[in-house]
Design a protein around this motif. Structure first.
Motif, PDB file in Angstrom:
ATOM      1  N   ALA A 151       0.869  -1.184   0.000  1.00  0.00           N
ATOM      2  CA  ALA A 151       0.000   0.000   0.000  1.00  0.00           C
ATOM      3  C   ALA A 151       0.901   1.226   0.000  1.00  0.00           C
ATOM      4  O   ALA A 151       1.702   1.411   0.921  1.00  0.00           O
ATOM      5  CB  ALA A 151      -0.897  -0.004   1.230  1.00  0.00           C
ATOM      6  N   SER A 177      -1.736  -1.074  -3.887  1.00  0.00           N
ATOM      7  CA  SER A 177      -2.876  -0.236  -3.512  1.00  0.00           C
ATOM      8  C   SER A 177      -2.354   1.186  -3.397  1.00  0.00           C
ATOM      9  O   SER A 177      -1.435   1.441  -2.603  1.00  0.00           O
ATOM     10  CB  SER A 177      -3.460  -0.651  -2.159  1.00  0.00           C
ATOM     11  OG  SER A 177      -4.008  -1.925  -2.247  1.00  0.00           O
ATOM     12  N   HIS A 210      -8.057   0.366   3.963  1.00  0.00           N
ATOM     13  CA  HIS A 210      -7.379  -0.319   2.858  1.00  0.00           C
ATOM     14  C   HIS A 210      -5.958  -0.760   3.183  1.00  0.00           C
ATOM     15  O   HIS A 210      -5.129  -0.904   2.282  1.00  0.00           O
ATOM     16  CB  HIS A 210      -7.413   0.561   1.605  1.00  0.00           C
ATOM     17  CG  HIS A 210      -8.800   0.752   1.104  1.00  0.00           C
ATOM     18  ND1 HIS A 210      -9.519   1.901   1.343  1.00  0.00           N
ATOM     19  CD2 HIS A 210      -9.617  -0.094   0.442  1.00  0.00           C
ATOM     20  CE1 HIS A 210     -10.717   1.768   0.825  1.00  0.00           C
ATOM     21  NE2 HIS A 210     -10.813   0.574   0.270  1.00  0.00           N
ATOM     22  N   ILE A 211      -5.668  -0.955   4.463  1.00  0.00           N
ATOM     23  CA  ILE A 211      -4.326  -1.445   4.819  1.00  0.00           C
ATOM     24  C   ILE A 211      -4.370  -2.843   5.433  1.00  0.00           C
ATOM     25  O   ILE A 211      -3.333  -3.408   5.759  1.00  0.00           O
ATOM     26  CB  ILE A 211      -3.586  -0.465   5.776  1.00  0.00           C
ATOM     27  CG1 ILE A 211      -4.440  -0.155   7.022  1.00  0.00           C
ATOM     28  CG2 ILE A 211      -3.175   0.791   5.040  1.00  0.00           C
ATOM     29  CD1 ILE A 211      -3.738   0.728   8.036  1.00  0.00           C
ATOM     30  N   ALA A 214      -2.273  -5.504   3.578  1.00  0.00           N
ATOM     31  CA  ALA A 214      -0.926  -5.109   3.124  1.00  0.00           C
ATOM     32  C   ALA A 214       0.175  -5.891   3.853  1.00  0.00           C
ATOM     33  O   ALA A 214       0.065  -6.178   5.049  1.00  0.00           O
ATOM     34  CB  ALA A 214      -0.732  -3.617   3.349  1.00  0.00           C
TER      35      ALA A 214
END
Ligand code: CP
Length: 299
Positions: A151, A177, A210-211, A214
């Motif tokens: 990410a 990402s 959105h991590i 990762a």
């Protein structure tokens, strides 16, 4: 004679060789392989880590250092051109390490210099030795460079470190990402490169959501010095602040990298978390730079 201006100047094989050599230097950091050589460090733009880790690397290799960290103390302040400066310094040194605010300055220097050039950052363009130390850090912490979920967060438009790292990681089948505000999104040319290589990427504007998947969270600073409009900088400067509580549901193996300097984008409460790796990452720069220097000078 080979220079290192863009990470694409090194093949995948070259990169792997450099990382292997970096590990050897980490195991045995004092090797007088540059005895009798002079390296010039020309910093036309401020730096802490890059300049000092290059100078540490040169010292550990037994070389000698000339150069400057403030161009205003040189004859550039009298109007001397970059061309004349490089032609001159190439008479004194066996290798030139240079940082410059203008994109393309290092490529230009490499075209006119009779000694190799290492680009220590040119504007928003490239920072290839940062990429080598980033790759070394990823390999050390994840045990592989293949198939990493990375990410990239923050200033993906002006961030030269993410541009170089994307190019290199794409050689190893990463999943990307991109987490950035619209104004600082990853430039189209880099997304096209991934598309051409069949590499998946996602784009998001929210950090916390959105991590979770990762392996690497690569934070970046919003770079005030690249903005033409100060109001635009004010609007986005604190857009992401990674906090310790956001790491609760992240993968056990995840590491947080940041090329540094940080301003506000990583809260200091993250520093004690074992997932924080940015200070160790900066330490890895010495070994990666020793290896890059030796590759160019065949030592
Ligand atoms: N990462 C990096 O380039 O840091 P400096 O600007 O301090 O050299």
């Amino acid at each position: 004679m080979q220079s290192l201006v863009s990470i694409t100047d090194f093949s995948k094989q070259d990169i792997l060789q450099v990382l292997e050599r970096a590990a050897a230097f980490e195991a045995n950091p004092n090797m007088p392989l540059l005895s009798g050589k002079v390296v010039a460090t020309l910093f036309f733009e401020p730096s802490t880590r890059t300049r000092l880790s290059f100078e540490t690397a040169i010292s550990r290799l037994g070389g000698r250092i000339i150069g400057f960290s403030d161009a205003s103390s040189t004859s550039i302040s009298k109007g001397e051109t970059l061309k004349d400066t490089i032609m001159m310094v190439a008479n004194y040194a066996d290798l030139i390490v240079m940082r410059h605010p203008l994109e393309g300055a290092a490529r230009y220097a490499a075209e006119i210099s009779r000694v190799p050039i290492i680009n220590a950052g040119d504007g928003a363009n490239q920072h290839p030795t940062q990429t080598l130390l980033d790759l070394y850090s990823i390999q050390k912490t994840q045990g592989t460079l293949h198939g990493i979920n990375i990410a990239m967060v923050g200033d993906l438009k002006y961030g030269r470190t993410v541009h170089s790292l994307l190019q290199a990681m794409s050689l190893f089948g990463a999943h990307f990402s991109f987490i950035a505000p619209q104004e600082l999104a990853m430039p189209r040319e880099y997304k096209q490169l991934l598309e051409a290589r069949g590499i998946a990427y996602e784009e998001h504007t929210d950090l916390a959501e959105h991590i979770g998947n990762a392996d690497i969270i690569y934070m970046t600073r919003v770079q005030r010095e690249r903005f033409l409009d100060p109001m635009e900088y004010e609007r986005v400067k604190n857009v992401y602040v990674l906090q310790n509580k956001m790491l609760q549901n992240t993968k056990p193996n995840v590491k947080i990298l940041h090329p540094l300097p940080r301003v506000n984008e990583i809260s200091t409460d993250v520093d004690g978390n074992p997932k924080a790796y940015y200070f160790a990452q900066a330490g890895n720069g010495v070994f990666a730079r020793m290896a890059a220097i030796c590759k160019l000078l065949e030592c």
